[in-house]
Design a protein around this motif. Structure first.
Motif, PDB file in Angstrom:
ATOM      1  N   THR A 206       0.696  -1.014   0.141  1.00 26.14           N
ATOM      2  CA  THR A 206       0.249   0.504  -0.215  1.00 26.14           C
ATOM      3  C   THR A 206       1.140   1.478  -0.040  1.00 26.14           C
ATOM      4  O   THR A 206       0.514   2.267  -0.953  1.00 26.14           O
ATOM      5  CB  THR A 206      -0.579   0.190   1.174  1.00 26.14           C
ATOM      6  OG1 THR A 206      -1.632  -1.060   1.239  1.00 26.14           O
ATOM      7  CG2 THR A 206      -1.689   1.878   0.995  1.00 26.14           C
ATOM      8  N   GLY A 207       2.023   1.228   1.113  1.00 24.73           N
ATOM      9  CA  GLY A 207       3.085   2.270   1.194  1.00 24.73           C
ATOM     10  C   GLY A 207       3.393   2.900  -0.018  1.00 24.73           C
ATOM     11  O   GLY A 207       3.739   3.476  -0.584  1.00 24.73           O
ATOM     12  N   VAL A 208       4.020   1.529  -0.724  1.00 29.84           N
ATOM     13  CA  VAL A 208       5.033   1.621  -2.438  1.00 29.84           C
ATOM     14  C   VAL A 208       4.016   2.485  -3.228  1.00 29.84           C
ATOM     15  O   VAL A 208       4.044   2.926  -4.462  1.00 29.84           O
ATOM     16  CB  VAL A 208       5.667   0.534  -2.529  1.00 29.84           C
ATOM     17  CG1 VAL A 208       5.639   1.116  -4.069  1.00 29.84           C
ATOM     18  CG2 VAL A 208       7.250   0.577  -1.825  1.00 29.84           C
ATOM     19  N   GLY A 209       2.464   1.706  -3.247  1.00 33.48           N
ATOM     20  CA  GLY A 209       1.568   1.905  -4.002  1.00 33.48           C
ATOM     21  C   GLY A 209       1.027   3.453  -3.926  1.00 33.48           C
ATOM     22  O   GLY A 209       0.852   4.186  -4.917  1.00 33.48           O
ATOM     23  N   GLY A 210       1.312   3.971  -3.042  1.00 33.03           N
ATOM     24  CA  GLY A 210       1.087   5.114  -2.541  1.00 33.03           C
ATOM     25  C   GLY A 210       2.107   6.056  -3.467  1.00 33.03           C
ATOM     26  O   GLY A 210       1.887   7.505  -4.074  1.00 33.03           O
ATOM     27  N   LEU A 211       2.728   5.504  -3.086  1.00 26.84           N
ATOM     28  CA  LEU A 211       4.572   6.732  -3.895  1.00 26.84           C
ATOM     29  C   LEU A 211       3.604   6.845  -6.120  1.00 26.84           C
ATOM     30  O   LEU A 211       3.674   7.929  -5.848  1.00 26.84           O
ATOM     31  CB  LEU A 211       5.377   6.582  -3.596  1.00 26.84           C
ATOM     32  CG  LEU A 211       5.847   5.978  -2.334  1.00 26.84           C
ATOM     33  CD1 LEU A 211       7.355   5.318  -2.358  1.00 26.84           C
ATOM     34  CD2 LEU A 211       5.835   7.734  -1.705  1.00 26.84           C
ATOM     35  N   SER A 212       3.047   5.465  -5.728  1.00 23.84           N
ATOM     36  CA  SER A 212       2.771   6.027  -7.568  1.00 23.84           C
ATOM     37  C   SER A 212       1.945   6.173  -8.480  1.00 23.84           C
ATOM     38  O   SER A 212       2.012   7.206  -8.957  1.00 23.84           O
ATOM     39  CB  SER A 212       2.519   4.132  -8.107  1.00 23.84           C
ATOM     40  OG  SER A 212       3.876   3.578  -7.937  1.00 23.84           O
ATOM     41  N   LEU A 235       6.364  -3.105  -6.467  1.00 26.01           N
ATOM     42  CA  LEU A 235       4.685  -3.568  -5.930  1.00 26.01           C
ATOM     43  C   LEU A 235       5.228  -4.788  -5.517  1.00 26.01           C
ATOM     44  O   LEU A 235       4.747  -5.347  -4.372  1.00 26.01           O
ATOM     45  CB  LEU A 235       3.413  -3.603  -6.602  1.00 26.01           C
ATOM     46  CG  LEU A 235       2.709  -1.895  -7.301  1.00 26.01           C
ATOM     47  CD1 LEU A 235       1.772  -1.372  -8.474  1.00 26.01           C
ATOM     48  CD2 LEU A 235       2.394  -0.865  -5.745  1.00 26.01           C
ATOM     49  N   LEU A 236       6.377  -5.096  -6.484  1.00 26.96           N
ATOM     50  CA  LEU A 236       5.768  -6.982  -5.975  1.00 26.96           C
ATOM     51  C   LEU A 236       7.702  -7.008  -4.766  1.00 26.96           C
ATOM     52  O   LEU A 236       7.433  -7.412  -4.775  1.00 26.96           O
ATOM     53  CB  LEU A 236       6.611  -7.942  -7.388  1.00 26.96           C
ATOM     54  CG  LEU A 236       6.770  -9.112  -7.390  1.00 26.96           C
ATOM     55  CD1 LEU A 236       5.955  -9.584  -6.585  1.00 26.96           C
ATOM     56  CD2 LEU A 236       7.326  -9.662  -8.296  1.00 26.96           C
TER      57      LEU A 236
END
Length: 250
Positions: A206-212, A235-236
């Protein structure tokens, strides 16, 4: 194997989501013909401004993860950098653009087809509602979160389509594969997945997705041109780096 009734119970939220995005895309195409370029631009800017705080909120989940002396922010940084390098090496941005252009020609799409497909896919699929909602749907047969998400996505797809065109509608393929896949996997392994809301692996994704998502907002506001698709491998890698760190410091 899941029976038909059980299959529907564990994936119902995904099918509702697909339906709302399809309807929203259709409405967006109708509205688009009646909007001036300035109106389309202001809609795009509105989406961009709304997307930024959503991305920031999601990215804050990285601060909730700690493995020994390493904070989740550091792991997120590693995932983004390594993932971005891999994304550029594999030319993900170019491949998605090529696929989008092929679909554009095949279905006579207009406008920023590839951009709409990528942006909508990320906005609809990278986030806590998508992941946690899919897990809850698969684990418990509870589609409440995905029903809320489906409503929000339907409204957002109207606005996105007015800016990007029909490419937004093809994000239903991503929704089907991602949300449907997560729900089915969660249903099969229901006994091994516990508390998705506070699971550190979920928080990392979720956190890395938020950066995207933040990057999408920046692109929508024309503040820069970030190659968002190139960061998809992050994400992976985020949960992989977390697992490796946990093993190293155990």
């Amino acid at each position: 194997m899941l029976a038909i009734g059980e299959f529907w119970a564990k994936t119902s939220g995904t099918w509702m989501n697909i339906a709302t995005v399809a309807v929203g895309t259709g409405l967006g195409l109708l509205v688009r013909q009646r909007l001036s370029m300035s109106m389309q631009k202001i809609i795009t800017q509105g989406i961009g401004l709304t997307t930024l705080p959503i991305g920031l909120t999601m990215a804050d989940d990285l601060t909730k993860v700690e493995v020994g002396p390493i904070n989740g922010v550091v792991l997120g940084l590693l995932a983004m950098v390594v993932g971005g390098i891999l994304g550029e090496w594999w030319e993900i941005e170019e491949r998605l653009a090529a696929m989008g252009n092929w679909l554009k020609v095949r279905f006579r799409g207009q406008g920023k087809f590839a951009e709409g497909f990528v942006a909508a896919s990320l906005i609809f699929c990278v986030g806590p509602l998508a992941l946690i909602g899919s897990l809850k749907n698969g684990l418990e047969g509870d589609d409440t979160l995905l029903t809320v998400k489906a409503t929000l996505d339907g409204i957002t797809s109207v606005a996105l389509t007015s800016s990007y065109g029909i490419g937004v509608g093809f994000s239903i393929l991503t929704i089907l594969l991602y949300q449907g896949g997560v729900s089915l996997v969660a249903g099969v392994f229901a006994d091994t997945l516990v508390d998705p809301n506070n699971n550190p692996y979920v928080l990392m994704v979720t956190g890395v997705g938020g950066l995207s998502i933040l990057a999408i907002g920046i692109n929508l506001l024309d503040l820069g041109k970030i190659r968002v698709a190139s960061f998809l491998p992050s994400l992976l890698l985020a949960p992989i780096f977390l697992a490796l760190s946990a093993r190293w410091f155990s």
